[in-house]
Design a protein around this motif. Structure first.
Motif, short mmCIF file in Angstrom:
data_model
loop_
_atom_site.label_atom_id
_atom_site.label_comp_id
_atom_site.label_asym_id
_atom_site.label_seq_id
_atom_site.Cartn_x
_atom_site.Cartn_y
_atom_site.Cartn_z
N HIS A 1 0.80 -1.24 0.00
CA HIS A 1 0.00 0.00 0.00
C HIS A 1 0.83 1.28 0.00
O HIS A 1 0.40 2.30 0.53
CB HIS A 1 -0.95 0.02 1.21
N MET A 2 2.00 1.27 -0.65
CA MET A 2 2.82 2.48 -0.74
C MET A 2 2.50 3.27 -2.00
O MET A 2 2.29 2.70 -3.06
CB MET A 2 4.31 2.13 -0.74
N LYS A 3 2.52 4.58 -1.88
CA LYS A 3 2.39 5.44 -3.06
C LYS A 3 3.72 5.55 -3.80
O LYS A 3 3.79 5.35 -5.02
CB LYS A 3 1.97 6.85 -2.65
N GLN A 4 4.78 5.93 -3.10
CA GLN A 4 6.06 6.22 -3.74
C GLN A 4 7.07 5.09 -3.61
O GLN A 4 8.12 5.13 -4.23
CB GLN A 4 6.64 7.51 -3.16
N GLY A 5 6.76 4.11 -2.78
CA GLY A 5 7.61 2.94 -2.68
C GLY A 5 8.78 3.13 -1.72
O GLY A 5 8.85 4.09 -0.96
N VAL A 6 9.69 2.17 -1.76
CA VAL A 6 10.97 2.32 -1.07
C VAL A 6 11.84 3.17 -1.98
O VAL A 6 12.28 2.73 -3.03
CB VAL A 6 11.61 0.95 -0.79
N TYR A 7 12.05 4.42 -1.58
CA TYR A 7 12.63 5.44 -2.46
C TYR A 7 14.09 5.65 -2.06
O TYR A 7 14.39 6.17 -0.99
CB TYR A 7 11.83 6.74 -2.31
N ILE A 8 15.00 5.26 -2.96
CA ILE A 8 16.44 5.31 -2.71
C ILE A 8 17.05 6.36 -3.64
O ILE A 8 16.83 6.31 -4.85
CB ILE A 8 17.08 3.93 -2.96
N SER A 9 17.84 7.27 -3.07
CA SER A 9 18.35 8.38 -3.89
C SER A 9 19.71 8.85 -3.39
O SER A 9 19.99 8.81 -2.19
CB SER A 9 17.35 9.54 -3.85
N GLY A 10 20.54 9.29 -4.35
CA GLY A 10 21.74 10.07 -4.04
C GLY A 10 22.77 9.39 -3.17
O GLY A 10 23.36 10.04 -2.30
N GLY A 11 23.01 8.10 -3.37
CA GLY A 11 24.06 7.43 -2.61
C GLY A 11 23.55 6.54 -1.50
O GLY A 11 24.34 5.81 -0.89
N ALA A 12 22.27 6.58 -1.18
CA ALA A 12 21.71 5.63 -0.22
C ALA A 12 21.71 4.24 -0.83
O ALA A 12 21.82 4.08 -2.05
CB ALA A 12 20.29 6.05 0.17
N THR A 13 21.58 3.20 -0.01
CA THR A 13 21.62 1.84 -0.52
C THR A 13 20.39 1.05 -0.09
O THR A 13 19.77 1.33 0.94
CB THR A 13 22.88 1.09 -0.04
N LEU A 14 20.08 0.04 -0.90
CA LEU A 14 18.96 -0.86 -0.64
C LEU A 14 19.40 -2.29 -0.87
O LEU A 14 19.99 -2.61 -1.91
CB LEU A 14 17.80 -0.54 -1.57
#
Length: 203
Positions: A69-82
Motif C-alpha cells: 500500500h505504498m504510493k512512492q515505494g521504497v525510495y532510494i536516492s543520491g548514494g543511499a543503498t537498498l
C-alpha cells in the motif's frame, strides 16, 4: 503509525506495522533500517507514502518481509543503498524507486512485485493494478536480478508495467540497465520494460 524518523539503527523483526494515510519513514544519515523475518508493513485505509533514504550513508534492508500500500515505494536516492531480498511488494502504486543511483545502490533479488487485491487503496482506488514494480530514474549501470543465479529471479505480475526506466536518453553503450532472470506476467500497459525507446537498454 504516522511519520517515523530513523535517527538510530532500527530493526523490525517479525513486526506488523499499520500506517496512517500519507505516513512516511525517513532514514537518517549514518543509520540502517532493517525490515526482517516476516515483518508486514501496510496501510489501514488510504495508502501511505513509503520509505525514503536520500543521500550517502543511509541504508535500507528488506528481507523475507512484505510491504504493501505504498504510493512512492521504497525510495532510494543520491548514494543511499537498498538490499531487498526474498520479499514481497504487494498492492503498491510503486514498489521501489531508484532515483539517480548507480551500480553501488545495492541489490534486488528474489522479490515479488504484484497486485493481489483490486482496486488499489485510495487515492488510487480507481486503478485496478499497481503502476510500476521498479522505477529507475537516471540510473547508471544498474542490474535488477542476479546474473549469477537464476533462482534469485524477481517476479512482476498484474502491474501496468514491471520496470519503468525514466529518461532513457540518459543511457548509452557505456551506461546500461540490465534485468536478469526476471519473470513478467500479465503486464497491462505494454512492454514489461517501459520508457525505453531504443537500444542499448540492457538485457
Amino acid at each position: 503509525v504516522g511519520t517515523l524518523a530513523v535517527d538510530v539503527d532500527i530493526n523490525f523483526v517479525s513486526t506488523t506495522i499499520n500506517f496512517a494515510p500519507n505516513a512516511e519513514i525517513w532514514v537518517g544519515t549514518g543509520t540502517t533500517l532493517q525490515i526482517l523475518d516476516n515483518s508486514l508493513l501496510y496501510a489501514c485505509s488510504d495508502m501511505w507514502e513509503g520509505i525514503f533514504a536520500f543521500g550517502p550513508n543511509k541504508h535500507v534492508v528488506v528481507s523475507l518481509s512484505t510491504i504493501k500500500h505504498m504510493k512512492q515505494g521504497v525510495y532510494i536516492s543520491g548514494g543511499a543503498t537498498l538490499q531487498s531480498l526474498d520479499s514481497k511488494y504487494h498492492d503498491n502504486y510503486v514498489g521501489i524507486y531508484l532515483n539517480v543511483c548507480n551500480n553501488n545502490y545495492g541489490e534486488i533479488k528474489s522479490c515479488e512485485f504484484k497486485t493481489i487485491i483490486s482496486p488499489l487503496k485510495p487515492p488510487y482506488n480507481l486503478q485496478n493494478r499497481g503502476e510500476h514494480g521498479v522505477v529507475i530514474y537516471k540510473g547508471e549501470n544498474i542490474t535488477i536480478g542476479d546474473p549469477l543465479n537464476s533462482l534469485n529471479k524477481n517476479t512482476f505480475e498484474n502491474l501496468y508495467n514491471g520496470i519503468y526506466i525514466k529518461d532513457e536518453n540518459y543511457l548509452s553503450f557505456q551506461n546500461t540497465i540490465t534485468t536478469t532472470y526476471n519473470t513478467f506476467k500479465n503486464i497491462k500497459g505494454g512492454p514489461s520494460l517501459m520508457g525505453v525507446n531504443a537500444p542499448p537498454w540492457g538485457t
